[in-house]
Design a protein around this motif. Structure first.
Motif, short mmCIF file in Angstrom:
data_model
loop_
_atom_site.label_atom_id
_atom_site.label_comp_id
_atom_site.label_asym_id
_atom_site.label_seq_id
_atom_site.Cartn_x
_atom_site.Cartn_y
_atom_site.Cartn_z
N ILE A 101 0.85 -1.18 0.00
CA ILE A 101 0.00 0.00 0.00
C ILE A 101 0.88 1.23 0.00
CG2 ILE A 101 -1.80 1.27 1.22
CD1 ILE A 101 -2.63 -1.34 2.49
N GLN A 102 0.67 2.09 -0.96
CA GLN A 102 1.45 3.31 -1.01
C GLN A 102 1.23 4.12 0.26
OE1 GLN A 102 0.29 5.99 -4.09
NE2 GLN A 102 2.03 7.35 -3.85
N GLU A 103 2.29 4.65 0.83
CA GLU A 103 2.27 5.53 1.99
C GLU A 103 2.03 4.81 3.32
OE1 GLU A 103 -0.65 8.39 0.96
OE2 GLU A 103 0.46 9.14 -0.76
N VAL A 104 1.97 3.46 3.30
CA VAL A 104 1.81 2.70 4.54
C VAL A 104 2.76 1.50 4.48
CG1 VAL A 104 0.26 1.42 6.07
CG2 VAL A 104 -0.63 3.32 4.70
N MET A 105 3.60 1.34 5.50
CA MET A 105 4.48 0.18 5.53
C MET A 105 4.72 -0.23 6.98
SD MET A 105 8.36 -0.44 4.22
CE MET A 105 8.97 -0.13 5.86
N ILE A 106 4.70 -1.53 7.24
CA ILE A 106 4.99 -2.01 8.58
C ILE A 106 6.16 -3.00 8.54
CG2 ILE A 106 2.59 -1.71 9.29
CD1 ILE A 106 2.31 -4.75 9.33
N GLN A 107 6.86 -3.08 9.66
CA GLN A 107 7.92 -4.06 9.87
C GLN A 107 7.79 -4.58 11.29
OE1 GLN A 107 11.27 -1.46 9.12
NE2 GLN A 107 11.65 -2.35 7.11
N LEU A 108 8.11 -5.85 11.50
CA LEU A 108 8.05 -6.47 12.82
C LEU A 108 9.43 -6.96 13.20
CD1 LEU A 108 4.77 -8.57 12.39
CD2 LEU A 108 4.99 -6.26 13.34
N PHE A 109 9.86 -6.67 14.43
CA PHE A 109 11.20 -7.03 14.88
C PHE A 109 11.14 -7.75 16.23
CE2 PHE A 109 11.89 -3.22 12.29
CZ PHE A 109 12.92 -3.63 11.44
N ILE A 110 12.10 -8.66 16.43
CA ILE A 110 12.35 -9.26 17.74
C ILE A 110 13.73 -8.78 18.18
CG2 ILE A 110 12.64 -11.40 19.04
CD1 ILE A 110 10.92 -12.81 16.99
N HIS A 111 13.79 -8.07 19.30
CA HIS A 111 15.04 -7.47 19.76
C HIS A 111 15.55 -8.14 21.03
CE1 HIS A 111 15.14 -4.29 16.86
NE2 HIS A 111 14.02 -3.74 17.27
N ARG A 112 16.86 -8.30 21.09
CA ARG A 112 17.55 -8.68 22.31
C ARG A 112 18.28 -7.47 22.85
NH1 ARG A 112 17.32 -13.18 19.16
NH2 ARG A 112 16.74 -15.11 20.23
N SER A 113 18.83 -7.60 24.05
CA SER A 113 19.52 -6.47 24.66
C SER A 113 20.65 -5.97 23.78
CB SER A 113 20.07 -6.87 26.04
OG SER A 113 19.02 -7.16 26.94
N VAL A 114 20.81 -4.66 23.74
CA VAL A 114 21.89 -4.02 22.99
C VAL A 114 22.66 -3.14 23.98
CG1 VAL A 114 22.45 -2.37 21.18
CG2 VAL A 114 20.64 -4.05 20.80
N ILE A 115 23.88 -3.55 24.30
CA ILE A 115 24.68 -2.82 25.28
C ILE A 115 25.40 -1.64 24.64
CG2 ILE A 115 26.46 -3.00 27.04
CD1 ILE A 115 23.90 -4.60 27.57
N GLU A 116 26.06 -1.91 23.51
CA GLU A 116 26.77 -0.84 22.81
C GLU A 116 25.78 0.02 22.03
OE1 GLU A 116 29.93 -0.05 23.02
OE2 GLU A 116 30.19 -1.66 24.48
N PRO A 117 25.90 1.35 22.11
CA PRO A 117 24.96 2.21 21.40
C PRO A 117 24.97 1.96 19.90
CG PRO A 117 26.30 3.47 22.94
CD PRO A 117 26.92 2.11 22.85
N ILE A 118 23.80 2.04 19.29
CA ILE A 118 23.69 1.97 17.83
C ILE A 118 23.20 3.32 17.33
CG2 ILE A 118 23.26 -0.50 17.78
CD1 ILE A 118 20.30 0.14 17.28
N LEU A 119 23.67 3.71 16.17
CA LEU A 119 23.25 4.97 15.56
C LEU A 119 22.04 4.69 14.68
CD1 LEU A 119 23.89 8.00 15.17
CD2 LEU A 119 25.24 7.34 13.17
N VAL A 120 20.92 5.29 15.01
CA VAL A 120 19.68 5.09 14.26
C VAL A 120 19.53 6.24 13.26
CG1 VAL A 120 17.18 4.81 14.39
CG2 VAL A 120 18.65 3.98 16.26
#
Length: 314
Positions: A43-62
């Motif tokens: 669908i134009q203009e609508v998008m979803i993503q699903l994630f499973i996250h574990r702990s992240v100790i070191e910072p990540i740049l988003v």
């Protein structure tokens, strides 16, 4: 649900801190597992993503994203820390039902520690800018240009959770998903965001800005002639103002200069053509006024964050 087998990329290895990406690319920059989506409905203009996250100790740049981004915690709990580049860490405890919202055009850093288990699950929802701007025009009338919404971290909003869960059900779980229903949910969500999360700088009516009917006249003319050369004189004439006063009042009304707004409209149209048609990248560039493919690619990359070919996924 399945792990895609991908490895995430640190944006610091790819670009400057001014990196901006499309929603489709976010999975490349986040550690964790991407949940497989059963629906292939696009669908134009609508998008979803699903994630499973574990702990992240070191910072990540988003990276900053082009589209407004909503993140809903679906399951689990975590302590999430965020900071602007060079700023102080700010922490929030989140559980299922809490959400994050960002429309910032600046990248930022994150890290998180899960509680009571190894993982927590989240849903990303990207809303196209036209949905937000349509909601703004419908609600406010006087502000027909880009909207600035405030960032939110770890808050709870029953309507946001409801709309996002309904979109997930429709696009992921429904055997016969409806594009009309999903788009209606997304537009209703955009209306709620504009009503409830407008940045303080945009609360209240802008004073000394271009009148509504003149703004609409000018922006309609822009939209109708995206392939034509930008002409400040022509637009100022439509508004019955000098070029200087027109530019000043237009920026007060929209937050952008007339030329910047025109480029924004061109890029919205270009993204639509790239996704919804089989026109070549060269022909898409021509359709939005760029006779030079390299110039079109340069402008598109600057505004969207990737090249036209990368955006299309070729």
């Amino acid at each position: 649900m399945a792990n895609t087998g991908r490895t995430f990329q640190d944006p610091r290895s790819k670009s400057s801190p001014n990196l901006r990406i499309t929603g489709e690319s976010m999975g490349e920059f986040l550690p964790g597992e991407t949940q497989a989506l059963q629906s292939r409905l696009e669908i134009q203009e609508v998008m979803i993503q699903l994630f499973i996250h574990r702990s992240v100790i070191e910072p990540i740049l988003v990276p900053a994203v082009v589209e407004p981004l909503l993140v809903l915690v679906l399951a689990g709990a975590a302590r999430v820390e965020e900071r602007a580049l060079g700023g102080e860490w700010e922490a929030v405890e989140v559980n299922a039902g809490d959400f994050f919202f960002t429309s910032s055009d600046e990248p930022y850093e994150m890290r998180w520690q899960t509680h009571g288990g190894d993982t927590f699950e989240v849903m990303h929802l990207y809303l196209g800018l036209p949905l937000i701007e349509h909601a703004s025009r419908e609600l406010s009338g006087h502000h027909a240009g880009p909207v600035r919404l405030r960032d939110v971290s770890g808050a709870r909003d029953g309507r946001i959770a409801f709309f996002m869960e309904q979109l997930r059900t429709e696009l992921v779980l429904e055997r016969s998903p409806s594009a009309l229903f999903a788009r209606s949910l997304a537009q209703a969500l955009a209306v709620h965001l504009v009503r409830s999360y407008l940045a303080e700088s945009q609360l209240g009516r802008r004073v000394n800005a271009l009148q509504v009917y003149k703004l609409r006249k000018v922006t309609d003319a822009m939209s109708a002639h995206l392939s034509a050369e930008f002409s400040l004189a022509t637009l100022a004439s439509l508004a019955e103002l000098s070029e200087y006063h027109f530019s000043r009042l237009f920026k007060r009304a929209t937050g952008l200069s007339p030329s910047q707004y025109f480029i924004r409209l061109r890029m919205v149209r270009a993204r639509h053509l790239l996704l919804e048609t089989r026109l070549s990248v060269i022909d898409v560039g021509l359709a939005v006024g760029y006779s030079s493919p390299s110039h079109f690619s340069q402008i598109f990359r600057r505004e969207v964050g990737v090249t036209p070919s990368e955006f299309r996924g070729s």
